[in-house]
Design a protein around this motif. Structure first.
Motif, PDB file in Angstrom:
ATOM      1  N   THR A 149      -0.356  12.081  46.588  1.00 48.12           N
ATOM      2  CA  THR A 149       0.011  10.843  47.374  1.00 48.12           C
ATOM      3  C   THR A 149      -1.168   9.796  46.746  1.00 48.12           C
ATOM      4  OG1 THR A 149       0.033   9.612  49.304  1.00 48.12           O
ATOM      5  CG2 THR A 149      -1.228  11.523  49.386  1.00 48.12           C
TER       6      THR A 149
ATOM      7  N   SER B 209      -8.878   6.592  55.427  1.00 45.85           N
ATOM      8  CA  SER B 209      -8.043   6.442  54.103  1.00 45.85           C
ATOM      9  C   SER B 209      -8.323   5.487  53.199  1.00 45.85           C
ATOM     10  CB  SER B 209      -6.593   6.601  54.600  1.00 45.85           C
ATOM     11  OG  SER B 209      -5.780   6.826  53.584  1.00 45.85           O
TER      12      SER B 209
ATOM     13  N   HIS C  37      -1.838   8.229  41.341  1.00 47.64           N
ATOM     14  CA  HIS C  37      -1.769   9.255  42.381  1.00 47.64           C
ATOM     15  C   HIS C  37      -3.108   9.985  42.145  1.00 47.64           C
ATOM     16  CE1 HIS C  37      -0.080  10.989  38.566  1.00 47.64           C
ATOM     17  NE2 HIS C  37       0.872  10.106  38.742  1.00 47.64           N
ATOM     18  N   GLN C  38      -3.190  10.922  43.004  1.00 51.58           N
ATOM     19  CA  GLN C  38      -4.761  11.438  42.981  1.00 51.58           C
ATOM     20  C   GLN C  38      -5.004  12.961  42.487  1.00 51.58           C
ATOM     21  OE1 GLN C  38      -5.653  13.894  46.887  1.00 51.58           O
ATOM     22  NE2 GLN C  38      -4.206  12.521  47.725  1.00 51.58           N
TER      23      GLN C  38
ATOM     24  N   ASP D 239      -2.393   7.710  48.709  1.00 53.18           N
ATOM     25  CA  ASP D 239      -3.108   7.466  50.126  1.00 53.18           C
ATOM     26  C   ASP D 239      -4.102   8.611  50.149  1.00 53.18           C
ATOM     27  OD1 ASP D 239      -3.974   6.657  52.375  1.00 53.18           O
ATOM     28  OD2 ASP D 239      -2.018   7.670  53.675  1.00 53.18           O
TER      29      ASP D 239
ATOM     30  N   ALA E 144      -6.213  10.355  52.210  1.00 54.17           N
ATOM     31  CA  ALA E 144      -6.763  10.323  53.585  1.00 54.17           C
ATOM     32  C   ALA E 144      -7.873  11.391  53.467  1.00 54.17           C
ATOM     33  CB  ALA E 144      -5.555  10.992  54.362  1.00 54.17           C
TER      34      ALA E 144
ATOM     35  N   ASP F 249      -6.263   3.734  49.900  1.00 52.05           N
ATOM     36  CA  ASP F 249      -5.320   3.439  48.995  1.00 52.05           C
ATOM     37  C   ASP F 249      -5.508   3.391  47.336  1.00 52.05           C
ATOM     38  OD1 ASP F 249      -2.699   2.817  47.750  1.00 52.05           O
ATOM     39  OD2 ASP F 249      -2.777   0.920  48.636  1.00 52.05           O
TER      40      ASP F 249
END
Length: 387
Positions: free
Chosen positions: A98, A170, A180-181, A100, A102, A172
């Motif tokens: 994701t 978190s 994406h990561q 995000d 976190a 973005d």
């Protein structure tokens, strides 16, 4: 009229006869992979905590080699599955890649999990294996982990006690142009760069494992490493490929859709909570998720391996303090695993096989939490001996 009544009876019978064949086949595949994973975890003594403890104490890297080697194999198999079966790993359960990021959940949850893992004498998978070998302490740990995970996933505990503050910790990644990561996306690379990074990381892990665990005399251990890593990669194929797609289509036609579908592989954080939920709804087959089957399958596979190897011995701690540490540690593991969105398998094997940065931070945090707690325990033991 008689024909209509007969049709009605057939419809009612079909509705009450249980699961759709496509979903049954999907869960059967999951069960087979889980039994293989559990058996391999038992006869290789697969355990991050055990590997860390052995290396810190005697500089024995054998058990750590099993863990790292399994990650290397999982990266290779998952990458091949992603390419040749066209599996989209950007949409998984949990969402490893994701945008995000976190970091608060990965860091805090990982530290909590790592410390709890030491107190409970094992992570969820290791506790399942030890339970199959006759450890009453591990059985208690599994029950407490499951209840804690259930509270975090099926009640308002997470939303009220954790989300208000950890949700702000978190980043973005889309705000800085990163979709994406995974490691390739972080450096702006495409499939070729992804493949090169995956190959390099897998080669490094396997080379370290080979040095600590030479093939000569360790053939069975390496066979287990191959099984563990392959099971993780094939888990993505089952859930994101043809079996998973067929199950998803069948689920959409049901009055009560099957829970827990979607591209995923082995993790044992939220799934322990799923087991508790299923036990509350045993008459509802839609609550039989990938995670429920994985927990049962790992236990069964480990039990078969333990029986074949005559590695079953019933045991339980006698000291009240040890029971208390087990309960506290297991609760920390259950809460920490859900908070971090993964465990030593969920992030350590499955998440890392997708090259997710969050999984790398999570597993580093788990190891740090475990290392600190092990050091504290060793210092107290040394002080007790000196006294």
């Amino acid at each position: 009229m008689a024909g209509r009544h007969g049709a009605d009876r057939r419809i009612n019978k079909d509705e009450g006869s249980g699961m759709d064949p496509a979903i049954s086949q999907y869960l059967l595949y999951v069960l087979v992979l889980s039994v293989v994973f559990g058996g391999a975890a038992q006869f290789t003594r697969f355990c991050l905590l055990g590997g860390m403890s052995a290396y810190m104490g005697e500089r024995d890297g054998g058990r750590m080699a099993v863990y790292l080697g399994a990650i290397g194999v999982a990266i290779v198999v998952t990458t091949l599955v992603q390419w040749f079966a066209a599996i989209d790993l950007d949409q998984t359960r949990p969402p490893y890649r994701t945008a995000d990021f976190a970091w608060g959940r990965y860091l805090i949850g990982g530290l909590l999990f790592g410390a709890g893992m030491v107190l409970a004498r094992g992570c969820p998978v290791r506790s399942l294996v030890r339970t199959s070998q006759g450890s009453l302490q591990a059985l208690v740990a599994i029950v407490v982990m499951a209840v804690a995970a259930y509270a975090m996933t099926r009640t308002s505990l997470f939303q009220t006690a954790f989300l208000p503050w950890v949700g702000a910790l978190s980043v973005d990644l889309t705000a800085i142009g990163i979709p994406h990561q995974d490691l390739a996306a972080l450096v702006g690379g495409g499939p070729l760069v992804y493949g090169l990074i995956a190959a390099a990381l897998a080669a490094l892990l396997l080379a370290v494992s080979w040095r600590w665990l030479p093939l000569g005399g360790n053939g069975l251990a390496w066979f287990g490493v191959l099984l563990l890593g392959t099971a993780v990669g094939l888990g993505f194929w089952v859930t994101g490929g043809a079996p998973g797609q067929a199950a998803d289509m069948a689920s959409m036609m049901q009055t009560m859709p099957q829970e827990g579908l979607g591209t995923q592989s082995f993790t044992f954080s939220a799934p322990l909570g799923d087991v508790v939920y299923f036990l509350q709804n045993v008459d509802n087959t839609s609550t039989i998720t990938f995670g429920v089957v994985a927990v049962v399958g790992v236990f069964l596979g480990s039990l078969v391996s333990a029986l074949v190897r005559r590695d079953v011995q019933f045991a339980a701690p006698r000291a009240i303090g040890e029971w208390l540490r087990t309960v506290i540690g297991a609760a920390m593991v259950g809460v920490g695993a859900v908070l971090a969105m993964g465990c030593t398998v969920g992030h350590g094997l499955t998440g890392l096989s997708t090259l997710a940065l969050g999984s790398m931070l999570s597993i580093a945090s788990i190891m740090l939490g475990a290392w600190i707690t092990l050091r504290i325990q060793r210092r107290r033991a040394d002080a007790g001996c000196a006294g």
